[in-house]
Structures are given as C-alpha cells and as structure tokens.
Scaffold this motif. Structure first.
Motif, PDB file in Angstrom:
ATOM      1  N   LEU A 191       0.834  -1.209   0.000  1.00 18.53           N
ATOM      2  CA  LEU A 191       0.000   0.000   0.000  1.00 18.53           C
ATOM      3  C   LEU A 191       0.863   1.252   0.000  1.00 18.53           C
ATOM      4  CD1 LEU A 191      -2.959   0.893   0.071  1.00 18.53           C
ATOM      5  CD2 LEU A 191      -2.789   0.971   2.569  1.00 18.53           C
ATOM      6  N   LEU A 192       1.963   1.213   0.747  1.00 14.36           N
ATOM      7  CA  LEU A 192       2.891   2.357   0.752  1.00 14.36           C
ATOM      8  C   LEU A 192       3.554   2.527  -0.613  1.00 14.36           C
ATOM      9  CD1 LEU A 192       4.589   2.013   4.267  1.00 14.36           C
ATOM     10  CD2 LEU A 192       3.008   3.799   3.509  1.00 14.36           C
ATOM     11  N   PHE A 193       3.912   1.420  -1.238  1.00 13.18           N
ATOM     12  CA  PHE A 193       4.490   1.510  -2.583  1.00 13.18           C
ATOM     13  C   PHE A 193       3.485   2.100  -3.571  1.00 13.18           C
ATOM     14  CE2 PHE A 193       7.808  -1.523  -1.213  1.00 13.18           C
ATOM     15  CZ  PHE A 193       8.910  -0.925  -1.819  1.00 13.18           C
ATOM     16  N   LEU A 194       2.235   1.673  -3.456  1.00 14.66           N
ATOM     17  CA  LEU A 194       1.191   2.192  -4.341  1.00 14.66           C
ATOM     18  C   LEU A 194       1.001   3.692  -4.130  1.00 14.66           C
ATOM     19  CD1 LEU A 194      -1.026   1.489  -6.427  1.00 14.66           C
ATOM     20  CD2 LEU A 194      -2.585   1.126  -4.487  1.00 14.66           C
ATOM     21  N   GLY A 195       0.947   4.108  -2.878  1.00 14.80           N
ATOM     22  CA  GLY A 195       0.832   5.536  -2.584  1.00 14.80           C
ATOM     23  C   GLY A 195       2.045   6.314  -3.048  1.00 14.80           C
ATOM     24  N   GLY A 196       3.237   5.692  -2.939  1.00 13.27           N
ATOM     25  CA  GLY A 196       4.448   6.359  -3.408  1.00 13.27           C
ATOM     26  C   GLY A 196       4.450   6.569  -4.907  1.00 13.27           C
ATOM     27  N   ILE A 197       3.912   5.600  -5.656  1.00 14.10           N
ATOM     28  CA  ILE A 197       3.826   5.746  -7.109  1.00 14.10           C
ATOM     29  C   ILE A 197       2.925   6.919  -7.470  1.00 14.10           C
ATOM     30  CG2 ILE A 197       2.957   4.661  -9.217  1.00 14.10           C
ATOM     31  CD1 ILE A 197       3.842   1.972  -8.021  1.00 14.10           C
ATOM     32  N   THR A 198       1.773   7.001  -6.815  1.00 17.71           N
ATOM     33  CA  THR A 198       0.847   8.103  -7.104  1.00 17.71           C
ATOM     34  C   THR A 198       1.440   9.439  -6.703  1.00 17.71           C
ATOM     35  OG1 THR A 198      -1.062   6.640  -6.821  1.00 17.71           O
ATOM     36  CG2 THR A 198      -1.460   8.999  -6.642  1.00 17.71           C
ATOM     37  N   ALA A 199       2.086   9.496  -5.546  1.00 18.82           N
ATOM     38  CA  ALA A 199       2.699  10.744  -5.110  1.00 18.82           C
ATOM     39  C   ALA A 199       3.820  11.164  -6.054  1.00 18.82           C
ATOM     40  CB  ALA A 199       3.237  10.588  -3.684  1.00 18.82           C
ATOM     41  N   GLY A 200       4.634  10.208  -6.490  1.00 20.08           N
ATOM     42  CA  GLY A 200       5.696  10.529  -7.435  1.00 20.08           C
ATOM     43  C   GLY A 200       5.158  11.002  -8.767  1.00 20.08           C
ATOM     44  N   ALA A 201       4.083  10.345  -9.240  1.00 21.31           N
ATOM     45  CA  ALA A 201       3.463  10.766 -10.496  1.00 21.31           C
ATOM     46  C   ALA A 201       2.896  12.170 -10.387  1.00 21.31           C
ATOM     47  CB  ALA A 201       2.360   9.782 -10.889  1.00 21.31           C
ATOM     48  N   LEU A 202       2.287  12.480  -9.251  1.00 20.24           N
ATOM     49  CA  LEU A 202       1.714  13.806  -9.046  1.00 20.24           C
ATOM     50  C   LEU A 202       2.792  14.877  -8.983  1.00 20.24           C
ATOM     51  CD1 LEU A 202      -0.847  15.458  -8.488  1.00 20.24           C
ATOM     52  CD2 LEU A 202      -0.537  14.958  -6.049  1.00 20.24           C
ATOM     53  N   ALA A 203       3.959  14.532  -8.454  1.00 21.33           N
ATOM     54  CA  ALA A 203       5.033  15.506  -8.312  1.00 21.33           C
ATOM     55  C   ALA A 203       5.812  15.732  -9.604  1.00 21.33           C
ATOM     56  CB  ALA A 203       5.992  15.052  -7.205  1.00 21.33           C
ATOM     57  N   ILE A 204       5.917  14.713 -10.442  1.00 15.03           N
ATOM     58  CA  ILE A 204       6.808  14.786 -11.604  1.00 15.03           C
ATOM     59  C   ILE A 204       6.068  14.919 -12.934  1.00 15.03           C
ATOM     60  CG2 ILE A 204       8.555  13.500 -12.920  1.00 15.03           C
ATOM     61  CD1 ILE A 204       9.397  12.205 -10.259  1.00 15.03           C
ATOM     62  N   LEU A 205       5.020  14.136 -13.116  1.00 14.65           N
ATOM     63  CA  LEU A 205       4.426  14.005 -14.448  1.00 14.65           C
ATOM     64  C   LEU A 205       3.745  15.259 -14.988  1.00 14.65           C
ATOM     65  CD1 LEU A 205       3.126  10.335 -14.511  1.00 14.65           C
ATOM     66  CD2 LEU A 205       5.181  11.325 -15.533  1.00 14.65           C
ATOM     67  N   PRO A 206       3.148  16.137 -14.164  1.00 16.54           N
ATOM     68  CA  PRO A 206       2.627  17.376 -14.761  1.00 16.54           C
ATOM     69  C   PRO A 206       3.704  18.188 -15.481  1.00 16.54           C
ATOM     70  CG  PRO A 206       1.657  17.058 -12.601  1.00 16.54           C
ATOM     71  CD  PRO A 206       2.721  16.002 -12.757  1.00 16.54           C
ATOM     72  N   PHE A 207       4.912  18.203 -14.955  1.00 15.48           N
ATOM     73  CA  PHE A 207       6.007  18.937 -15.596  1.00 15.48           C
ATOM     74  C   PHE A 207       6.465  18.213 -16.863  1.00 15.48           C
ATOM     75  CE2 PHE A 207       6.103  19.962 -11.092  1.00 15.48           C
ATOM     76  CZ  PHE A 207       6.164  21.345 -11.113  1.00 15.48           C
ATOM     77  N   ALA A 208       6.547  16.870 -16.800  1.00 13.46           N
ATOM     78  CA  ALA A 208       6.928  16.104 -17.982  1.00 13.46           C
ATOM     79  C   ALA A 208       5.862  16.216 -19.070  1.00 13.46           C
ATOM     80  CB  ALA A 208       7.143  14.639 -17.604  1.00 13.46           C
ATOM     81  N   THR A 209       4.605  16.218 -18.681  1.00 17.80           N
ATOM     82  CA  THR A 209       3.513  16.360 -19.655  1.00 17.80           C
ATOM     83  C   THR A 209       3.557  17.726 -20.313  1.00 17.80           C
ATOM     84  OG1 THR A 209       2.148  14.871 -18.329  1.00 17.80           O
ATOM     85  CG2 THR A 209       1.011  16.248 -19.940  1.00 17.80           C
ATOM     86  N   ALA A 210       3.764  18.767 -19.518  1.00 16.91           N
ATOM     87  CA  ALA A 210       3.850  20.115 -20.075  1.00 16.91           C
ATOM     88  C   ALA A 210       5.012  20.234 -21.058  1.00 16.91           C
ATOM     89  CB  ALA A 210       4.006  21.133 -18.937  1.00 16.91           C
ATOM     90  N   ALA A 211       6.145  19.632 -20.732  1.00 21.29           N
ATOM     91  CA  ALA A 211       7.298  19.670 -21.635  1.00 21.29           C
ATOM     92  C   ALA A 211       6.984  18.950 -22.943  1.00 21.29           C
ATOM     93  CB  ALA A 211       8.511  19.037 -20.958  1.00 21.29           C
ATOM     94  N   ALA A 212       6.289  17.816 -22.862  1.00 19.61           N
ATOM     95  CA  ALA A 212       5.924  17.079 -24.084  1.00 19.61           C
ATOM     96  C   ALA A 212       4.966  17.888 -24.949  1.00 19.61           C
ATOM     97  CB  ALA A 212       5.299  15.738 -23.689  1.00 19.61           C
ATOM     98  N   VAL A 213       4.028  18.589 -24.331  1.00 21.50           N
ATOM     99  CA  VAL A 213       3.095  19.418 -25.095  1.00 21.50           C
ATOM    100  C   VAL A 213       3.837  20.541 -25.795  1.00 21.50           C
ATOM    101  CG1 VAL A 213       1.148  21.023 -24.901  1.00 21.50           C
ATOM    102  CG2 VAL A 213       1.095  18.861 -23.652  1.00 21.50           C
ATOM    103  N   ARG A 214       4.772  21.173 -25.092  1.00 20.76           N
ATOM    104  CA  ARG A 214       5.546  22.261 -25.710  1.00 20.76           C
ATOM    105  C   ARG A 214       6.313  21.768 -26.929  1.00 20.76           C
ATOM    106  NH1 ARG A 214       6.767  23.366 -20.130  1.00 20.76           N
ATOM    107  NH2 ARG A 214       5.624  25.218 -19.406  1.00 20.76           N
ATOM    108  N   ILE A 215       6.915  20.593 -26.796  1.00 20.62           N
ATOM    109  CA  ILE A 215       7.700  20.048 -27.918  1.00 20.62           C
ATOM    110  C   ILE A 215       6.807  19.769 -29.115  1.00 20.62           C
ATOM    111  CG2 ILE A 215       9.036  18.036 -28.657  1.00 20.62           C
ATOM    112  CD1 ILE A 215      10.167  17.909 -25.795  1.00 20.62           C
ATOM    113  N   ASN A 216       5.638  19.220 -28.882  1.00 17.17           N
ATOM    114  CA  ASN A 216       4.744  18.854 -29.984  1.00 17.17           C
ATOM    115  C   ASN A 216       4.058  20.054 -30.624  1.00 17.17           C
ATOM    116  OD1 ASN A 216       4.892  15.951 -30.276  1.00 17.17           O
ATOM    117  ND2 ASN A 216       3.964  15.807 -28.258  1.00 17.17           N
ATOM    118  N   LEU A 217       4.029  21.183 -29.934  1.00 20.67           N
ATOM    119  CA  LEU A 217       3.408  22.376 -30.493  1.00 20.67           C
ATOM    120  C   LEU A 217       4.406  23.255 -31.252  1.00 20.67           C
ATOM    121  CD1 LEU A 217       0.943  23.515 -27.670  1.00 20.67           C
ATOM    122  CD2 LEU A 217       0.415  22.337 -29.829  1.00 20.67           C
ATOM    123  N   ARG A 218       5.680  22.912 -31.217  1.00 20.26           N
ATOM    124  CA  ARG A 218       6.684  23.715 -31.933  1.00 20.26           C
ATOM    125  C   ARG A 218       6.599  23.483 -33.428  1.00 20.26           C
ATOM    126  NH1 ARG A 218      12.027  22.885 -28.038  1.00 20.26           N
ATOM    127  NH2 ARG A 218      11.263  24.133 -26.288  1.00 20.26           N
TER     128      ARG A 218
END
Length: 218
Positions: A191-218
């Motif tokens: 359960l802690l590992f599962l929560g850690g995955i979600t917390a890590g995704a919440l902390a990192i992936l919005p920035f990675a997603t935004a970077a991917a959108v910027r690249i694809n819109l160039r």
C-alpha cells in the motif's frame, strides 16, 4: 484550472469524451471472465483481485487519446498553451478530468463488480482503497503518454504501447494489496508503494507532460 476542468468534464459528458465508456468496458470484462474460467466460486475468488485491477487498467486506456487530441485538432491546445495558465496546471487539470470521468466511476462501481467475481467481503475495502489511490496515477501517466503522441495520426496504438509498461507497477502493488487483504495478511508495504507511485506521479508528471506538449506544439 477550474474552468479547464469544468470544460473537459462537460465535453466528456456531452461530446462522447469517454464518460461511462470505461465503466461499461469494466463491466464487460467482469461479466465475461466467469464464462472463460468457469463458475467455480473458489477459483473466481482467487483471481478476482488481479482481474479487477487488470479491468480497471484497461478501462483507463480507452479514453487516453482524447485527453489532448481533440484540443489539438480544433486549435484549442494552441490557445491554452499561450494563455496565462501554466501548462503544468493544464496537464494536471486534464489528468483530473480523466480521473473524474474514468477512475472515480470505476472505484465506486468496484464493490458491486467484485461481488460478481466472488471477491471476499474482507477484500472489498482494500479494492476500493487501492483503486482510489492508484487510479489517479493511471490518469497522470496516461496524460503524459497522450502528450507524447498528440498530433500523431492513429497514435492510439502507440499510446497504449508507451503507457502499458508504466502501468505495471501500479497494477502489481494494487492487486497485491487486495490479495493480501483477502487473505488477512499485512497490507502496509504494498500500500505504501502504491501511494508512493501516485505521489511521485503527481510531483513529476505534470512537468513532464507540459514539456511534451511544448515540444509537440513547436
């Protein structure tokens, strides 16, 4: 962020954005499994945690390509990218809208569908808890994959290939928690590992997603 979230929810309900589609697919999987493996309650009870989590994972895949693709096709994504709203916030709003229309209905329907697979009552709480914790990670990962493939024609298959390997840790720990809960074993570690995955995704992936959108819109 709130207006973008409201807009995506309205599109999902009115414009065929996947609202209810994932839940219907989840129901189909649960109904078909007893036909495939037989009606033995003991066997269904043993495989129910894995089947329910696999069904939830596949259901989340169905509407991933709509997260950014529709906005890209009608030009809305360019306007959103140049608006005062940071792209990271936009990515978070898109993932939240996907979770509200896919992950949340799956979580709420899981106890009833679990009964169809003879899931032990002792595991129902853990099923709902793990879906509530794990499905946000599926939406965040899916939004990242959708940002990578936005603008590609027929990118749905590529999106699934990219996202599925990233879904596997969430699937493993989510199903393991439910399995241990059904057997009366300790659930804290997975359960802690599962929560850690979600917390890590919440902390990192919005920035990675935004970077991917910027690249694809160039």
């Amino acid at each position: 962020m709130i207006p973008v979230l409201q807009r995506d929810l309205a599109l999902a309900v009115k414009g065929g954005g996947g609202f209810g589609l994932g839940l219907a697919f989840f129901l189909i999987i649960v109904v078909l499994v007893p036909f495939g493996v037989g009606p033995q309650s003991e066997l269904l009870s043993r495989i129910a945690p894995g089947i329910l989590w696999v069904g939830a994972l596949l259901s989340c895949l169905l509407s991933l390509d709509r997260i950014f693709q529709l906005d890209f096709e009608d030009g809305s994504l360019d306007l959103l990218a140049t608006s005062p709203l940071p792209l990271e916030t936009l990515a978070l709003a898109k993932a939240a809208a996907h979770w509200l229309t896919t992950g949340l209905p799956l979580t709420l329907a899981a106890p009833i569908l679990g009964l169809l697979l003879s899931l032990p009552t002792s595991a129902v709480f853990w099923l709902v808890l793990t879906l509530a914790i794990g499905t946000p990670a599926l939406s965040l990962i899916g939004a990242f994959g959708a940002a990578l493939t936005v603008g590609l024609k027929r990118g749905g298959l590529l999106l699934s290939i990219l996202v599925l390997p990233l879904y596997i840790p969430t699937l493993i720990f989510g199903a393991e928690v439910v399995r241990r809960g059904a057997d009366g074993l300790a659930t804290a570690t997975p359960l802690l590992f599962l929560g850690g995955i979600t917390a890590g995704a919440l902390a990192i992936l919005p920035f990675a997603t935004a970077a991917a959108v910027r690249i694809n819109l160039r």
